[in-house]
Design an enzyme around this catalytic site. Structure first.
Site, PDB file in Angstrom:
ATOM      1  N   SER A 107       0.833  -1.203   0.000  1.00  0.00           N
ATOM      2  CA  SER A 107       0.000   0.000   0.000  1.00  0.00           C
ATOM      3  C   SER A 107       0.865   1.248   0.000  1.00  0.00           C
ATOM      4  O   SER A 107       1.978   1.244   0.501  1.00  0.00           O
ATOM      5  CB  SER A 107      -0.922   0.012   1.218  1.00  0.00           C
TER       6      SER A 107
ATOM      7  N   LYS B 190      -4.798  -6.706   3.440  1.00  0.00           N
ATOM      8  CA  LYS B 190      -4.726  -5.588   2.487  1.00  0.00           C
ATOM      9  C   LYS B 190      -6.124  -5.237   1.975  1.00  0.00           C
ATOM     10  O   LYS B 190      -6.484  -4.065   1.843  1.00  0.00           O
ATOM     11  CB  LYS B 190      -3.804  -5.947   1.305  1.00  0.00           C
TER      12      LYS B 190
ATOM     13  N   HIS C 233      -7.831  -3.371   4.634  1.00  0.00           N
ATOM     14  CA  HIS C 233      -7.257  -2.010   4.621  1.00  0.00           C
ATOM     15  C   HIS C 233      -7.987  -1.153   3.568  1.00  0.00           C
ATOM     16  O   HIS C 233      -8.389  -0.027   3.844  1.00  0.00           O
ATOM     17  CB  HIS C 233      -5.755  -2.089   4.312  1.00  0.00           C
TER      18      HIS C 233
HETATM   19  P1  NBP Z   1      -0.716  -2.647 -13.748  1.00  0.00           P
HETATM   20  O1  NBP Z   1      -1.728  -3.180 -12.799  1.00  0.00           O
HETATM   21  O2  NBP Z   1      -1.115  -1.617 -14.716  1.00  0.00           O
HETATM   22  O3  NBP Z   1      -0.060  -3.895 -14.534  1.00  0.00           O
HETATM   23  C1  NBP Z   1       0.853  -3.674 -15.559  1.00  0.00           C
HETATM   24  C2  NBP Z   1       1.946  -4.727 -15.522  1.00  0.00           C
HETATM   25  O4  NBP Z   1       1.372  -6.042 -15.648  1.00  0.00           O
HETATM   26  C3  NBP Z   1       2.882  -4.575 -16.723  1.00  0.00           C
HETATM   27  O5  NBP Z   1       4.182  -4.856 -16.301  1.00  0.00           O
HETATM   28  C4  NBP Z   1       2.341  -5.605 -17.679  1.00  0.00           C
HETATM   29  O6  NBP Z   1       3.274  -6.025 -18.635  1.00  0.00           O
HETATM   30  C5  NBP Z   1       2.031  -6.704 -16.721  1.00  0.00           C
HETATM   31  N1  NBP Z   1       1.192  -7.760 -17.301  1.00  0.00           N
HETATM   32  C6  NBP Z   1      -0.083  -7.740 -17.742  1.00  0.00           C
HETATM   33 BR1  NBP Z   1      -1.123  -6.242 -17.798  1.00  0.00          BR
HETATM   34  N2  NBP Z   1      -0.515  -8.914 -18.174  1.00  0.00           N
HETATM   35  C7  NBP Z   1       0.531  -9.741 -18.017  1.00  0.00           C
HETATM   36  C8  NBP Z   1       0.702 -11.101 -18.298  1.00  0.00           C
HETATM   37  N3  NBP Z   1      -0.279 -11.845 -18.785  1.00  0.00           N
HETATM   38  N4  NBP Z   1       1.923 -11.652 -18.030  1.00  0.00           N
HETATM   39  C9  NBP Z   1       2.916 -10.909 -17.514  1.00  0.00           C
HETATM   40  N5  NBP Z   1       2.798  -9.600 -17.224  1.00  0.00           N
HETATM   41  C10 NBP Z   1       1.613  -9.025 -17.476  1.00  0.00           C
HETATM   42  O7  NBP Z   1       0.576  -2.101 -12.939  1.00  0.00           O
HETATM   43  P2  NBP Z   1       0.704  -1.340 -11.529  1.00  0.00           P
HETATM   44  O8  NBP Z   1      -0.250  -0.193 -11.437  1.00  0.00           O
HETATM   45  O9  NBP Z   1       2.156  -1.107 -11.331  1.00  0.00           O
HETATM   46  O10 NBP Z   1       0.198  -2.420 -10.468  1.00  0.00           O
HETATM   47  C11 NBP Z   1       0.823  -3.685 -10.320  1.00  0.00           C
HETATM   48  C12 NBP Z   1       0.037  -4.460  -9.275  1.00  0.00           C
HETATM   49  O11 NBP Z   1       0.114  -3.751  -8.028  1.00  0.00           O
HETATM   50  C13 NBP Z   1      -1.445  -4.605  -9.592  1.00  0.00           C
HETATM   51  O12 NBP Z   1      -1.919  -5.821  -9.104  1.00  0.00           O
HETATM   52  C14 NBP Z   1      -2.074  -3.473  -8.809  1.00  0.00           C
HETATM   53  O13 NBP Z   1      -3.429  -3.739  -8.487  1.00  0.00           O
HETATM   54  C15 NBP Z   1      -1.192  -3.446  -7.571  1.00  0.00           C
HETATM   55  N6  NBP Z   1      -1.125  -2.162  -6.884  1.00  0.00           N
HETATM   56  C16 NBP Z   1      -1.150  -0.997  -7.584  1.00  0.00           C
HETATM   57  C17 NBP Z   1      -1.061   0.214  -6.905  1.00  0.00           C
HETATM   58  C18 NBP Z   1      -1.050   1.523  -7.661  1.00  0.00           C
HETATM   59  O14 NBP Z   1      -1.147   2.567  -7.001  1.00  0.00           O
HETATM   60  N7  NBP Z   1      -0.930   1.519  -8.973  1.00  0.00           N
HETATM   61  C19 NBP Z   1      -0.951   0.224  -5.506  1.00  0.00           C
HETATM   62  C20 NBP Z   1      -0.904  -0.993  -4.822  1.00  0.00           C
HETATM   63  C21 NBP Z   1      -1.002  -2.183  -5.523  1.00  0.00           C
HETATM   64  P3  NBP Z   1       3.310  -5.315 -20.085  1.00  0.00           P
HETATM   65  O15 NBP Z   1       4.195  -4.129 -19.909  1.00  0.00           O
HETATM   66  O16 NBP Z   1       3.921  -6.351 -20.960  1.00  0.00           O
HETATM   67  O17 NBP Z   1       1.915  -4.961 -20.476  1.00  0.00           O
END
Ligand code: NBP
Length: 484
Positions: free
Chosen positions: A130, A185, A188
């Site tokens: 988070s 989480k 949360h």
């Molecule tokens: P995203 O949730 O937007 O995911 C993008 C990433 O997933 C890219 O690296 C993409 O690769 C990869 N990906 C996908 Br889409 N499909 C895939 C597959 N089939 N195989 C391998 N890789 C794949 O990124 P994020 O916002 O950094 O969040 C990452 C995780 O963390 C998520 O679960 C999110 O819910 C969680 N999270 C996010 C936040 C936030 O504030 N953003 C906070 C806390 C937790 P590509 O480049 O090849 O498309």
């Protein structure tokens, strides 16, 4: 190639990149890989340039550069991508290696994946992360759960990169087995929905009930952020209310009043329904976002129904005090309900959750961070098996102090036609919870009348069930007395 990397990270989107930079900054060598391989080179030649970061162009290459036991963390979109990656990782890992999922995965998926990965001789961690982009870079709150044997190896990295409290305590500790980390989480995030909704209701009353401007409300939230309500969400609310658009007008007034959501609040409510725990405030917060999204219908309905005069009568400063008290009491109810949920989940799924430790993890780095969580930690220090937060001496006293204001604010808002679903459901829960008697006797009679569901009697021991032939026409056969 030398096996020199301490950890491998898959997924170079916003969270993955920033976590890598955080780890590297704490002295770890990090290997990285991304499905779209061009992003690896972009990162290595961009933000990752000159750092102890090894770019890999395949999962095999990633596995080859990791120290044993290998630790591979996935920061990818939740759902099928996580399962797909696990399938790609298993053949290139050895027994005892560790796979971590840091995405927002559903806890039930994490329970399943932990069992599956363990059945293949590897270890698994599902961790809540988070704090968003900034947290990932500067210090997130981390909630790891899964295979306990993995924690020893992951702990030095996780506790190094996590947010720290003033006394240096990391906002990261082992949460429990299986899906416990992702469950905590999820809770949360549910609590986050509740906190945000409460703040929005306070804003609504000040805006429409007290005719206050964003600048005036900015001052109020700034003051609130110096006392017992001090928290990240109150702080950013003060900032938001002060922000001006390009034309000098408050930006908040230009933002369309329809809220989005990504599902973790909904998951929390679904789980609460399954476990039979009344997290009414979080549920109202989720539904309030749904109502807000019905913009066109609301605009239409607003033409069909008269609107009461929303202005609150009397002293504005007194009302501001009362609203603050109502918000504080409701927040206590929300956390009381959230902790009830985690307790029920722990019992159901067989997790040994450390409730005070969870408050500590949430104290810094995450969206719900607040001084309030310090009081929750103290409550569990006083009584580790505390069954209900509301019964702790500190929170009991706080609610008693606020209850007059709380009733005044909720009843006046209702009279004035200002919707306050979270504030009012919190008060309803409080009134129900503190009632030795509720009208469920009549409800049991109704159930027995139409469905022969039977009832217990006040003049007989618990567990004995009775059926009445209410109309004289029914038979004597009763239904089962199970509860779902
Ligand atoms: P995203 O949730 O937007 O995911 C993008 C990433 O997933 C890219 O690296 C993409 O690769 C990869 N990906 C996908 Br889409 N499909 C895939 C597959 N089939 N195989 C391998 N890789 C794949 O990124 P994020 O916002 O950094 O969040 C990452 C995780 O963390 C998520 O679960 C999110 O819910 C969680 N999270 C996010 C936040 C936030 O504030 N953003 C906070 C806390 C937790 P590509 O480049 O090849 O498309």
């Amino acid at each position: 190639m030398n096996a020199s990397a301490d950890i491998g990270l898959i997924g170079l989107a916003v969270m993955g990149e920033n976590l890598i930079l955080n780890m590297e900054g704490k002295g770890f060598t990090v290997a990285c890989y991304n499905r779209t391989v061009s992003k690896v080179d972009e990162f290595i030649n961009g933000r990752g340039k000159g750092k102890k970061i090894i770019g890999c162009h395949s999962i095999q290459e990633l596995a080859s550069v990791l120290k044993r036991p290998r630790i591979v963390m996935m920061m990818v979109k939740a759902g099928q991508p996580v399962d797909d990656l696990i399938e790609q990782l298993l053949p290139v890992l050895e027994d005892g290696d560790i796979i971590i999922d840091g995405g927002n995965s559903l806890f039930e998926d994490t329970i399943r994946r932990t069992k599956y990965v363990e059945s293949k001789g590897k270890l698994y961690i599902g961790t809540g992360v988070s704090g968003g982009e900034e947290g990932a870079l500067l210090g997130p709150s981390l909630m790891p759960g899964g295979s306990p044997a993995a924690w020893l190896h992951v702990k030095p990295i996780f506790q190094a990169i996590a947010a720290k409290l003033d006394d240096g305590t990391p906002c990261c500790d082992w949460v429990g087995e299986g899906g416990a980390g992702h469950y905590v989480k999820m809770t949360h995030n549910g609590i986050e929905y509740g906190d945000m909704q409460l703040i929005c209701e306070a804003y609504h009353i000040m805006k429409e009930g007290l005719s206050m401007t964003p600048d005036q409300m900015h001052q109020v939230f700034k003051e609130w952020n110096e006392g017992e309500l001090k928290s990240y969400l109150i702080e950013i609310t003060a900032d938001i209310l002060a922000k001006k658009d390009e034309d000098g007008q408050p930006l908040v007034d230009k933002i369309l009043d329809t809220a989005g959501q990504k599902g973790t609040g909904k998951w929390t409510v679904i789980s609460s329904q399954e476990l039979g725990i009344p997290i009414t405030l979080i549920a109202e917060a989720v539904y309030s976002r749904c109502v807000s999204a019905m913009k066109d219908q609301r605009v239409d309905a607003s033409r069909h129904f008269p609107r009461p005069d929303p202005r609150f009568p009397g002293n504005k400063q007194q009302w501001i005090q009362d609203i603050r008290n109502a918000l504080y009491a409701s927040k206590i109810i929300s956390y009381t309900q959230g902790y009830m949920l985690m307790r029920a989940a722990a019992q159901h799924y067989g997790w040994n959750l450390n409730y005070g430790g969870i408050a500590q993890i949430w104290r810094g780095g995450c969206i719900i961070r607040s001084v309030f969580l310090g009081q929750i930690k103290k409550a569990f220090d006083r009584k580790p098996d505390l069954s209900c937060l509301l019964l702790d001496s500190f929170f009991n006293k706080a609610v008693r102090r606020c209850v007059r204001s709380w009733r005044k604010v909720v009843s006046t808002a209702q009279r004035k036609g200002i919707p306050v679903p979270a504030l009012s459901t919190a008060l309803a829960f409080y009134d129900a919870y503190r009632s030795a008697w509720l009208p469920a006797n009549l409800l049991q009679a109704q159930r027995d009348y139409f469905g022969a569901h039977m009832y217990e009697r006040v003049d007989r021991p618990r567990g004995q069930f009775f059926h009445t032939n209410w109309t004289g026409r029914g038979g004597t056969t009763a239904s089962g007395t199970y509860t779902v």
